[in-house]
Design a protein around this motif. Structure first.
Motif, PDB file in Angstrom:
ATOM      1  N   TYR A 268      50.775 -79.540   9.010  1.00 51.56           N
ATOM      2  CA  TYR A 268      50.700 -78.153   8.531  1.00 51.56           C
ATOM      3  C   TYR A 268      51.984 -77.782   7.798  1.00 51.56           C
ATOM      4  CZ  TYR A 268      46.608 -77.150  11.525  1.00 51.56           C
ATOM      5  OH  TYR A 268      45.376 -77.133  12.107  1.00 51.56           O
ATOM      6  N   ARG A 269      53.123 -78.150   8.374  1.00 56.24           N
ATOM      7  CA  ARG A 269      54.424 -77.793   7.779  1.00 56.24           C
ATOM      8  C   ARG A 269      54.620 -78.460   6.421  1.00 56.24           C
ATOM      9  NH1 ARG A 269      57.055 -75.307  12.156  1.00 56.24           N
ATOM     10  NH2 ARG A 269      55.315 -74.008  12.789  1.00 56.24           N
ATOM     11  N   ARG A 270      54.227 -79.709   6.351  1.00 60.14           N
ATOM     12  CA  ARG A 270      54.344 -80.413   5.071  1.00 60.14           C
ATOM     13  C   ARG A 270      53.555 -79.696   3.980  1.00 60.14           C
ATOM     14  NH1 ARG A 270      54.456 -86.322   7.054  1.00 60.14           N
ATOM     15  NH2 ARG A 270      52.321 -85.987   7.711  1.00 60.14           N
ATOM     16  N   LEU A 271      52.354 -79.290   4.367  1.00 60.79           N
ATOM     17  CA  LEU A 271      51.487 -78.637   3.384  1.00 60.79           C
ATOM     18  C   LEU A 271      52.042 -77.292   2.936  1.00 60.79           C
ATOM     19  CD1 LEU A 271      47.947 -79.365   4.837  1.00 60.79           C
ATOM     20  CD2 LEU A 271      48.770 -80.069   2.582  1.00 60.79           C
ATOM     21  N   GLU A 272      52.572 -76.534   3.896  1.00 59.49           N
ATOM     22  CA  GLU A 272      53.028 -75.191   3.496  1.00 59.49           C
ATOM     23  C   GLU A 272      54.310 -75.273   2.671  1.00 59.49           C
ATOM     24  OE1 GLU A 272      54.533 -73.980   7.991  1.00 59.49           O
ATOM     25  OE2 GLU A 272      52.544 -73.438   7.273  1.00 59.49           O
ATOM     26  N   GLU A 273      55.100 -76.307   2.902  1.00 63.81           N
ATOM     27  CA  GLU A 273      56.290 -76.471   2.078  1.00 63.81           C
ATOM     28  C   GLU A 273      55.910 -76.879   0.653  1.00 63.81           C
ATOM     29  OE1 GLU A 273      60.791 -78.253   2.480  1.00 63.81           O
ATOM     30  OE2 GLU A 273      59.156 -79.403   3.315  1.00 63.81           O
ATOM     31  N   ALA A 274      54.778 -77.558   0.530  1.00 64.90           N
ATOM     32  CA  ALA A 274      54.305 -77.944  -0.805  1.00 64.90           C
ATOM     33  C   ALA A 274      53.487 -76.822  -1.445  1.00 64.90           C
ATOM     34  CB  ALA A 274      53.469 -79.219  -0.721  1.00 64.90           C
TER      35      ALA A 274
ATOM     36  N   PHE B 132      44.216 -82.724  -0.558  1.00 64.89           N
ATOM     37  CA  PHE B 132      45.160 -83.727  -0.093  1.00 64.89           C
ATOM     38  C   PHE B 132      44.750 -84.135   1.307  1.00 64.89           C
ATOM     39  CE2 PHE B 132      49.198 -84.987   1.908  1.00 64.89           C
ATOM     40  CZ  PHE B 132      49.554 -85.992   1.026  1.00 64.89           C
ATOM     41  N   TYR B 133      44.476 -85.416   1.467  1.00 66.05           N
ATOM     42  CA  TYR B 133      44.060 -85.919   2.775  1.00 66.05           C
ATOM     43  C   TYR B 133      45.265 -86.458   3.518  1.00 66.05           C
ATOM     44  CZ  TYR B 133      41.740 -88.646   6.347  1.00 66.05           C
ATOM     45  OH  TYR B 133      41.343 -89.140   7.551  1.00 66.05           O
ATOM     46  N   ASP B 134      45.404 -86.075   4.782  1.00 69.44           N
ATOM     47  CA  ASP B 134      46.575 -86.526   5.539  1.00 69.44           C
ATOM     48  C   ASP B 134      46.193 -86.711   7.001  1.00 69.44           C
ATOM     49  OD1 ASP B 134      49.094 -87.161   6.387  1.00 69.44           O
ATOM     50  OD2 ASP B 134      50.008 -85.234   5.870  1.00 69.44           O
ATOM     51  N   GLU B 135      46.426 -87.935   7.517  1.00 66.56           N
ATOM     52  CA  GLU B 135      46.116 -88.165   8.931  1.00 66.56           C
ATOM     53  C   GLU B 135      47.338 -88.680   9.682  1.00 66.56           C
ATOM     54  OE1 GLU B 135      42.878 -91.050   8.586  1.00 66.56           O
ATOM     55  OE2 GLU B 135      44.335 -92.678   8.789  1.00 66.56           O
TER      56      GLU B 135
ATOM     57  N   VAL C 162      58.187 -72.085   3.573  1.00 67.33           N
ATOM     58  CA  VAL C 162      56.880 -71.885   2.975  1.00 67.33           C
ATOM     59  C   VAL C 162      57.022 -71.567   1.491  1.00 67.33           C
ATOM     60  CG1 VAL C 162      54.723 -70.587   3.092  1.00 67.33           C
ATOM     61  CG2 VAL C 162      56.112 -70.869   5.134  1.00 67.33           C
ATOM     62  N   LEU C 163      56.152 -72.160   0.714  1.00 64.71           N
ATOM     63  CA  LEU C 163      56.082 -71.836  -0.696  1.00 64.71           C
ATOM     64  C   LEU C 163      54.787 -71.051  -0.878  1.00 64.71           C
ATOM     65  CD1 LEU C 163      57.907 -72.543  -3.072  1.00 64.71           C
ATOM     66  CD2 LEU C 163      56.486 -74.541  -3.491  1.00 64.71           C
ATOM     67  N   LYS C 164      54.908 -69.721  -0.988  1.00 66.46           N
ATOM     68  CA  LYS C 164      53.681 -68.917  -0.981  1.00 66.46           C
ATOM     69  C   LYS C 164      53.094 -68.796  -2.385  1.00 66.46           C
ATOM     70  CE  LYS C 164      55.596 -64.192  -1.164  1.00 66.46           C
ATOM     71  NZ  LYS C 164      56.948 -64.410  -1.587  1.00 66.46           N
ATOM     72  N   LEU C 165      52.745 -69.931  -2.946  1.00 67.11           N
ATOM     73  CA  LEU C 165      52.145 -69.944  -4.276  1.00 67.11           C
ATOM     74  C   LEU C 165      50.755 -69.348  -4.243  1.00 67.11           C
ATOM     75  CD1 LEU C 165      53.057 -73.598  -5.367  1.00 67.11           C
ATOM     76  CD2 LEU C 165      54.152 -71.478  -6.140  1.00 67.11           C
ATOM     77  N   LYS C 166      50.387 -68.668  -5.326  1.00 61.99           N
ATOM     78  CA  LYS C 166      49.011 -68.197  -5.453  1.00 61.99           C
ATOM     79  C   LYS C 166      48.083 -69.406  -5.451  1.00 61.99           C
ATOM     80  CE  LYS C 166      49.980 -63.791  -6.463  1.00 61.99           C
ATOM     81  NZ  LYS C 166      49.601 -62.695  -5.556  1.00 61.99           N
ATOM     82  N   PRO C 167      46.890 -69.265  -4.862  1.00 58.25           N
ATOM     83  CA  PRO C 167      45.979 -70.417  -4.804  1.00 58.25           C
ATOM     84  C   PRO C 167      45.701 -71.026  -6.183  1.00 58.25           C
ATOM     85  CG  PRO C 167      45.179 -68.649  -3.407  1.00 58.25           C
ATOM     86  CD  PRO C 167      46.382 -68.099  -4.135  1.00 58.25           C
ATOM     87  N   TYR C 168      45.615 -70.156  -7.203  1.00 48.68           N
ATOM     88  CA  TYR C 168      45.289 -70.684  -8.529  1.00 48.68           C
ATOM     89  C   TYR C 168      46.486 -71.324  -9.226  1.00 48.68           C
ATOM     90  CZ  TYR C 168      46.599 -65.777  -9.189  1.00 48.68           C
ATOM     91  OH  TYR C 168      47.221 -64.558  -9.114  1.00 48.68           O
ATOM     92  N   LEU C 169      47.658 -71.296  -8.591  1.00 47.35           N
ATOM     93  CA  LEU C 169      48.810 -72.009  -9.156  1.00 47.35           C
ATOM     94  C   LEU C 169      49.248 -73.188  -8.290  1.00 47.35           C
ATOM     95  CD1 LEU C 169      51.239 -69.173 -10.404  1.00 47.35           C
ATOM     96  CD2 LEU C 169      49.639 -70.540 -11.747  1.00 47.35           C
ATOM     97  N   ALA C 170      48.712 -73.285  -7.089  1.00 43.99           N
ATOM     98  CA  ALA C 170      49.210 -74.282  -6.142  1.00 43.99           C
ATOM     99  C   ALA C 170      48.765 -75.699  -6.545  1.00 43.99           C
ATOM    100  CB  ALA C 170      48.690 -73.965  -4.742  1.00 43.99           C
ATOM    101  N   PRO C 171      49.712 -76.636  -6.545  1.00 39.37           N
ATOM    102  CA  PRO C 171      49.361 -78.027  -6.886  1.00 39.37           C
ATOM    103  C   PRO C 171      48.328 -78.604  -5.920  1.00 39.37           C
ATOM    104  CG  PRO C 171      51.741 -77.751  -6.900  1.00 39.37           C
ATOM    105  CD  PRO C 171      51.159 -76.476  -6.352  1.00 39.37           C
ATOM    106  N   VAL C 172      48.438 -78.221  -4.650  1.00 39.38           N
ATOM    107  CA  VAL C 172      47.425 -78.623  -3.672  1.00 39.38           C
ATOM    108  C   VAL C 172      46.792 -77.344  -3.157  1.00 39.38           C
ATOM    109  CG1 VAL C 172      47.000 -79.686  -1.438  1.00 39.38           C
ATOM    110  CG2 VAL C 172      48.663 -80.705  -2.996  1.00 39.38           C
ATOM    111  N   LEU C 173      45.467 -77.238  -3.301  1.00 36.89           N
ATOM    112  CA  LEU C 173      44.795 -76.032  -2.813  1.00 36.89           C
ATOM    113  C   LEU C 173      44.548 -76.146  -1.321  1.00 36.89           C
ATOM    114  CD1 LEU C 173      43.346 -73.335  -3.416  1.00 36.89           C
ATOM    115  CD2 LEU C 173      41.249 -74.670  -3.729  1.00 36.89           C
ATOM    116  N   VAL C 174      44.165 -77.334  -0.907  1.00 37.03           N
ATOM    117  CA  VAL C 174      43.787 -77.470   0.496  1.00 37.03           C
ATOM    118  C   VAL C 174      44.108 -78.873   1.005  1.00 37.03           C
ATOM    119  CG1 VAL C 174      41.396 -78.086  -0.092  1.00 37.03           C
ATOM    120  CG2 VAL C 174      41.900 -77.121   2.155  1.00 37.03           C
ATOM    121  N   GLY C 175      44.668 -78.926   2.220  1.00 33.71           N
ATOM    122  CA  GLY C 175      44.876 -80.199   2.886  1.00 33.71           C
ATOM    123  C   GLY C 175      43.731 -80.430   3.850  1.00 33.71           C
ATOM    124  N   ILE C 176      43.289 -81.666   3.958  1.00 31.21           N
ATOM    125  CA  ILE C 176      42.186 -81.979   4.860  1.00 31.21           C
ATOM    126  C   ILE C 176      42.711 -82.913   5.940  1.00 31.21           C
ATOM    127  CG2 ILE C 176      39.914 -83.055   5.028  1.00 31.21           C
ATOM    128  CD1 ILE C 176      39.719 -82.111   1.969  1.00 31.21           C
TER     129      ILE C 176
END
Length: 492
Positions: A439-445, A428-431, A387-401
């Motif tokens: 979920y894992r991909r997103l948290e690593e990013a 970031f949209y991912d299906e 997990v990369l626990k970046l602050k929301p205001y620094l995260a390259p992706v705020l939310v995955g859909i």
RNA sequence: GCGACGGUCGUCCAGUUUGGUCUAGGACAUCAGAUUGCCAAUCUGGUAACCCGGGUUCAAAUCCCGGCCGUCGCACCA
């Protein structure tokens, strides 16, 4: 695998940063580029810096040129001080700092101003040979850490700036006049600097071309304790350290000044702002310290210097140099340019050549440290969760859909939500793949949130929002998503 | 810049000792399809690499030379 290696791997795999010109074999060391995710976090880091330092303190920002005239560096002392006398062994090509080598071998001081020929004869008279292979030395030459460039067809001598602050000094007079400046005045700048390092190493930690965020606070040396906003930070904890003293002392900014640990309120005020800023980047400031530099370590222009250092897997890493540069720079530029750079301090209607306190921040190193301090692994079932626990205001992706599945209209619904949010937020949209994998991909990013569209969504127009760190989920109404995300970006 | 060690798909590694079934293999990642449907599931198929240049040889990922890059140590770090 060390944490440095893990961050490096993550950076390469996820496009944070990578070597410049890497498809060519002759790509030189010390040059790195930011990929999409790296640019995003860098821009957000800079936004935070503007918010927490520039705007908070009412500073002014400029953006100077990277190529500057020779005179600038004559005045700044870089042409004189930035060149080191070096000798090369004719047999094994080892290179040594000639002055230091003589001092070390003979114990005799070598004054800075000796000519190459004088140093040559010192080497000869002392019978000094290469310590590695006993070979003879070639003639003394000069190595300058600045990159020289030639302007126009005549190749007029100029240099890539080795520090961004020289732009601020040469711009000072105009900015102060046209922007109705008053002391103390902070002038800030983000930009690139260039140093021809002998041995660049460790990706972003030692670069030949790098980003600095610099702040030069112009002040009246008679009023260094006259800091109206000091009360805002007097209780902020500063972690002070001096070589030889042993442990870090944690004291409030107010106390640090009273006890004389920091020479004045102005310096303490900015060290406190800096600490508060870094706390908001997500760097663990309990692993940081302001190290007071000894006279030998200080830069040639500094009279008091603190390095803001943070503990990383590579050791203590200097992120910010805080130098009290006195009137060294403005005086040099005034003499060399023949311009008058004094200003009137309205406090006493006296002319004064301002002194400067500088916060010279290395952006690349800061970003590396944010990544390293944000990265963690934990056991989830049989698997390791990275997990990369970046602050929301620094995260390259705020939310995955993520639609739980694409059929039954869930994919369409998720795409609709995505297109409603993507202009206001980094989404970031991912299906593809299972929901767990996504979920894992997103948290690593480093994405703090994931929105999942499921069957319930189709019935009551709610989605689940999953928190990256706790993995908890809450249901949120689709029309409330934008407000939820806006709230998550607030900087506290 | 010196010295030691190293450099093979996006990432990690096998292959180099002893040149030849290497048309370069695997894992993870990634893409497409099927199946599943809330925490790295399964199956099928695909994309994808010998750092660069020269040499030796019938034949080079493999041997030799030079360069570049990386790690570590020394030196350097205004």
């Amino acid at each position: 695998m060390s944490n440095y290696d893990k961050v490096m791997k993550l950076a390469l795999e996820r496009g944070f940063y990578f070597p410049s010109c890497e498809i060519y074999a002759d790509a030189p060391a010390g040059f790195w580029e930011y990929g999409p995710t790296g640019v995003s976090i860098k821009n957000k880091f800079i936004d935070l810096w503007r918010r927490e330092l520039v705007r908070r303190d009412g500073m002014m920002e400029v953006d100077g040129c990277q190529i500057m005239s020779k005179s600038v560096f004559v005045a700044s002392g870089h042409i004189g001080n930035f060149t080191d006398p070096i000798v090369k062994c004719t047999k094994c090509n080892s290179i040594f700092r000639a002055d230091r080598f003589i001092e070390e071998k003979t114990g005799q001081r070598v004054p800075e101003r000796l000519s190459n020929e004088e140093i040559d004869s010192l080497l000869k008279n002392n019978g000094l040979k290469c310590p590695n292979c006993k070979g003879d030395f070639g003639p003394v030459s000069r190595f300058n850490m600045m990159f020289r460039v030639g302007i126009g067809p005549a190749g007029e001598e100029a240099y890539l700036r080795p520090e961004t602050c020289q732009s601020i000094f040469v711009d000072f007079s105009r900015v102060f006049k046209t922007m109705r400046g008053r002391l103390p005045l902070g002038i800030a700048q983000i930009g690139k600097s260039f140093r021809n390092e002998i041995a660049p190493r460790q990706s972003l930690l030692r670069l030949r071309e790098f980003y600095q965020a610099e702040i030069e606070v112009f002040c009246n040396p008679k009023r260094l304790d006259d800091v109206p906003r000091f009360d805002e930070v007097k209780n902020t904890t500063l972690r002070l350290f001096k070589d030889g003293d042993g442990a870090v002392i944690a004291v409030s900014a107010g106390e640090a000044v009273e006890k004389g640990l920091i020479p004045n309120r102005l310096v303490a005020y900015y060290l406190a702002l800096l600490t508060e800023f870094y706390e908001k980047t997500g760097i663990d400031v309990s692993r940081s310290r302001f190290r007071r530099l000894s006279d030998e370590e200080k830069a040639f222009y500094a009279s008091v210097a603190f390095d803001f250092e943070v503990e990383t897997s590579t050791g203590w890493l200097e992120l910010v140099a805080c130098n009290y540069r006195s009137d060294y720079d403005l005086k040099g530029h005034a003499e060399t340019s023949k311009e008058k750079l004094e200003v009137v301090d309205p406090a006493d209607q006296q002319k004064v050549l301002p002194h400067v306190f500088e916060l010279s921040m290395g952006i690349d190193r800061s970003l590396y440290t944010i990544l390293e301090h944000s990265y963690y692994e934990e056991q989830a079932k049989d698997e390791t969760r990275a997990v990369l626990k970046l602050k929301p205001y620094l995260a390259p992706v705020l939310v995955g859909i993520l639609p739980l599945m694409t059929k039954d209209g869930l994919g369409e619904k998720a795409r609709r939500i995505h297109s409603d949010l993507k202009r206001d937020f980094d989404t970031f949209y991912d299906e593809s793949g299972s929901i767990g994998r996504r979920y894992r991909r997103l948290e690593e990013a480093g994405a703090p949130f994931a929105i999942t569209v499921d069957q319930t969504t189709m019935q009551d127009d709610t989605v689940t929002v999953r928190y990256r760190d706790s993995m908890q989920q809450v249901r949120v109404k689709v029309p409330d998503l934008a407000q939820f995300l806006r709230d998550s970006l607030l900087i506290k």
